[in-house]
Design an enzyme around this catalytic site. Structure first.
Site, PDB file in Angstrom:
ATOM      1  N   HIS A 120      44.115  25.253  25.513  1.00  0.00           N
ATOM      2  CA  HIS A 120      45.480  25.777  25.437  1.00  0.00           C
ATOM      3  C   HIS A 120      46.331  24.923  24.492  1.00  0.00           C
ATOM      4  O   HIS A 120      47.142  25.445  23.730  1.00  0.00           O
ATOM      5  CB  HIS A 120      46.102  25.816  26.840  1.00  0.00           C
ATOM      6  CG  HIS A 120      45.693  26.999  27.634  1.00  0.00           C
ATOM      7  ND1 HIS A 120      46.384  28.182  27.632  1.00  0.00           N
ATOM      8  CD2 HIS A 120      44.643  27.195  28.470  1.00  0.00           C
ATOM      9  CE1 HIS A 120      45.803  29.054  28.427  1.00  0.00           C
ATOM     10  NE2 HIS A 120      44.733  28.476  28.955  1.00  0.00           N
ATOM     11  N   GLU A 126      49.552  36.543  27.204  1.00  0.00           N
ATOM     12  CA  GLU A 126      49.003  35.241  27.582  1.00  0.00           C
ATOM     13  C   GLU A 126      48.229  34.632  26.423  1.00  0.00           C
ATOM     14  O   GLU A 126      47.125  35.072  26.091  1.00  0.00           O
ATOM     15  CB  GLU A 126      48.098  35.359  28.803  1.00  0.00           C
ATOM     16  CG  GLU A 126      47.543  33.998  29.235  1.00  0.00           C
ATOM     17  CD  GLU A 126      46.669  34.068  30.472  1.00  0.00           C
ATOM     18  OE1 GLU A 126      45.992  33.066  30.753  1.00  0.00           O
ATOM     19  OE2 GLU A 126      46.661  35.098  31.147  1.00  0.00           O
ATOM     20  N   ASP A 175      46.609  52.943  34.786  1.00  0.00           N
ATOM     21  CA  ASP A 175      47.708  52.640  35.700  1.00  0.00           C
ATOM     22  C   ASP A 175      47.695  51.143  35.969  1.00  0.00           C
ATOM     23  O   ASP A 175      46.816  50.627  36.664  1.00  0.00           O
ATOM     24  CB  ASP A 175      47.518  53.416  37.003  1.00  0.00           C
ATOM     25  CG  ASP A 175      48.738  53.348  37.915  1.00  0.00           C
ATOM     26  OD1 ASP A 175      49.444  52.319  37.875  1.00  0.00           O
ATOM     27  OD2 ASP A 175      48.968  54.301  38.669  1.00  0.00           O
ATOM     28  N   LYS A 221      46.639  50.492  45.222  1.00  0.00           N
ATOM     29  CA  LYS A 221      47.598  49.512  44.694  1.00  0.00           C
ATOM     30  C   LYS A 221      47.979  48.436  45.704  1.00  0.00           C
ATOM     31  O   LYS A 221      49.100  47.923  45.680  1.00  0.00           O
ATOM     32  CB  LYS A 221      48.853  50.227  44.158  1.00  0.00           C
ATOM     33  CG  LYS A 221      48.527  51.211  43.039  1.00  0.00           C
ATOM     34  CD  LYS A 221      49.724  52.001  42.579  1.00  0.00           C
ATOM     35  CE  LYS A 221      49.291  53.012  41.514  1.00  0.00           C
ATOM     36  NZ  LYS A 221      50.398  53.876  41.074  1.00  0.00           N
TER      37      LYS A 221
END
Length: 403
Positions: free
Chosen positions: A398, A99, A303, A228
């Site tokens: 951006h 990103e 993870d 998760k």
């Protein structure tokens, strides 16, 4: 014909399956054979995927059917001063991301925190959980099982801890839903993230529960862990490390470094992070904590799927007389400095950059320190994005960076 070509041909002819190649060749040759087969089947040149720096054999605990490696750009922010219970001093935090503008934004927040004297961070609670689900005959039996478990935590701890040289059972909490009994085990897993450790230990404890009570195990994970998946129980009770970081920034530094005012950032936080998140029914009340958590996880071998829980964070901002007070509290940040992907060369170097690779002294201190630095990095990211939003500079930033 090379060994890799021969293996690829045998798979193509149906003599072997993809997962059987390591039985007939070393890990590197097996990976090469899979790439050759894929290249033939798909017409895709896998040269980049096959260009990696570690030994294929070293990755065997981490992946099956290996064909190569995925490479991500990695940046760094810092130095980030952190006054923590385990982390201390200035840190460079590596962030792996695709990103654009993320690292630049977080680094602006880091610079602001550094100018203000650094962030304070504390691990408030630590415990990796696993929650099996049992069936019972009725509610009376469920009550019997729950009562037995509360009275025999020490017996369950003895069975669970016999499976590991490091993990310690901290608590077992029963939850009853009709003829279902969930037992939420919580472990101190020291410097390991500890999910596998908790699973193996819990299985041993479940054997005792089945032997001594009318409960029958249905699933070793009953989703009350909760791993998760977005879950309110993790927001309330925590999972992994519950960690918080805060900073007090003088008003003039808010204007100088962030290009806005304390009052504007406080209002943006209330209306966006608190009211907007509440209206959306969100579990995380923050601007983009997952961005820093995900990038830090990828850079240090955590993870990646547990970013779901890592994004379970609340950002608070207060306009005080002497400056802008900002905090971020991550309820369920699951991190480790041993095991899993932390031993892979790139990720191990990332942990080395932080100074927290491997086991800590005392045990658990390195994982605590990693959690505190990530929390401080998330705080930097929150400050920078809230400032960009309140000053209406988000899109122009951006645009200026070309992405």
């Amino acid at each position: 014909m090379t060994d890799a070509e021969e293996l690829a041909a045998r798979v193509r002819d149906g003599e072997l399956r993809l997962y059987e190649l390591e039985e007939h060749a070393d890990a590197e040759t097996a990976a090469t054979a899979r790439r050759r087969l894929l290249a033939e089947e798909t017409g895709v040149d896998l040269e980049s995927i096959g260009d990696y720096t570690f030994e294929a054999a070293d990755a065997e605990p981490n992946v099956e059917n290996m064909i190569g490696a995925a490479q991500l750009p990695m940046g760094v922010v810092g130095p980030l001063p952190v006054d923590g219970s385990a982390a201390d001093g200035e840190h460079y935090l590596p962030l792996a991301t695709t990103e654009g503008a993320l690292v630049a934004s977080v680094n602006r927040g880091v610079s602001t925190i550094r100018r203000a004297g650094g962030a304070t961070a504390r691990v408030l609670k630590s415990g990796m959980t696993r929650a099996p689900v049992f069936r019972v005959e009725d509610v009376a039996a469920a009550g019997e099982v729950s009562a037995w478990v509360r009275e025999h935590v020490e017996d369950l701890a003895e069975a669970a801890e016999a499976t590991t040289g490091h993990g310690e059972l901290q608590d077992v909490t029963p939850y009853v839903v009709g003829d279902n009994v969930f037992l939420r085990f919580s472990y101190d897993t020291k410097d390991a993230m500890g999910m596998n450790m908790a699973t193996i230990a819990t299985e041993a404890a479940c054997e005792i529960v089945e032997r001594e009570t009318p409960a029958e195990l249905v699933a070793l994970s009953g989703n009350l862990c909760s791993d998760k998946k977005p879950a309110a129980i993790n927001a309330v009770e925590g999972r992994g490390r519950t960690v918080a970081a805060d900073v007090l920034i003088p008003h003039e530094q808010v204007e100088e470094r962030l290009g806005t005012t304390t009052e504007a950032i406080a209002e943006a936080n209330t209306r966006k992070n608190l009211v907007g998140s509440a209206k959306a029914g969100a579990l995380g009340f923050n601007a983009h904590a997952a961005n820093v958590v995900a990038a830090a996880f990828l850079a240090t071998g955590q993870d990646a799927a547990q970013v779901v829980e890592g994004a379970n964070a609340i950002t608070t901002v207060d306009a005080r007389e002497d400056g802008l007070y900002a905090s971020v509290t991550l309820a369920s940040l699951e991190v480790g400095t041993v095991g899993g992907g932390t031993s892979l060369p790139t990720q191990a170097e990332g942990l080395d950059v932080l100074g927290y690779a491997g086991g800590g002294d005392p045990a658990g201190s390195n994982a605590d320190a990693l959690a505190e630095v990530i929390a401080a990095g998330a705080l930097a990211g929150e400050l920078s994005l809230l400032a960009a939003l309140s000053s209406r500079h988000l899109s122009s930033a951006h645009e200026d960076l070309g992405r």
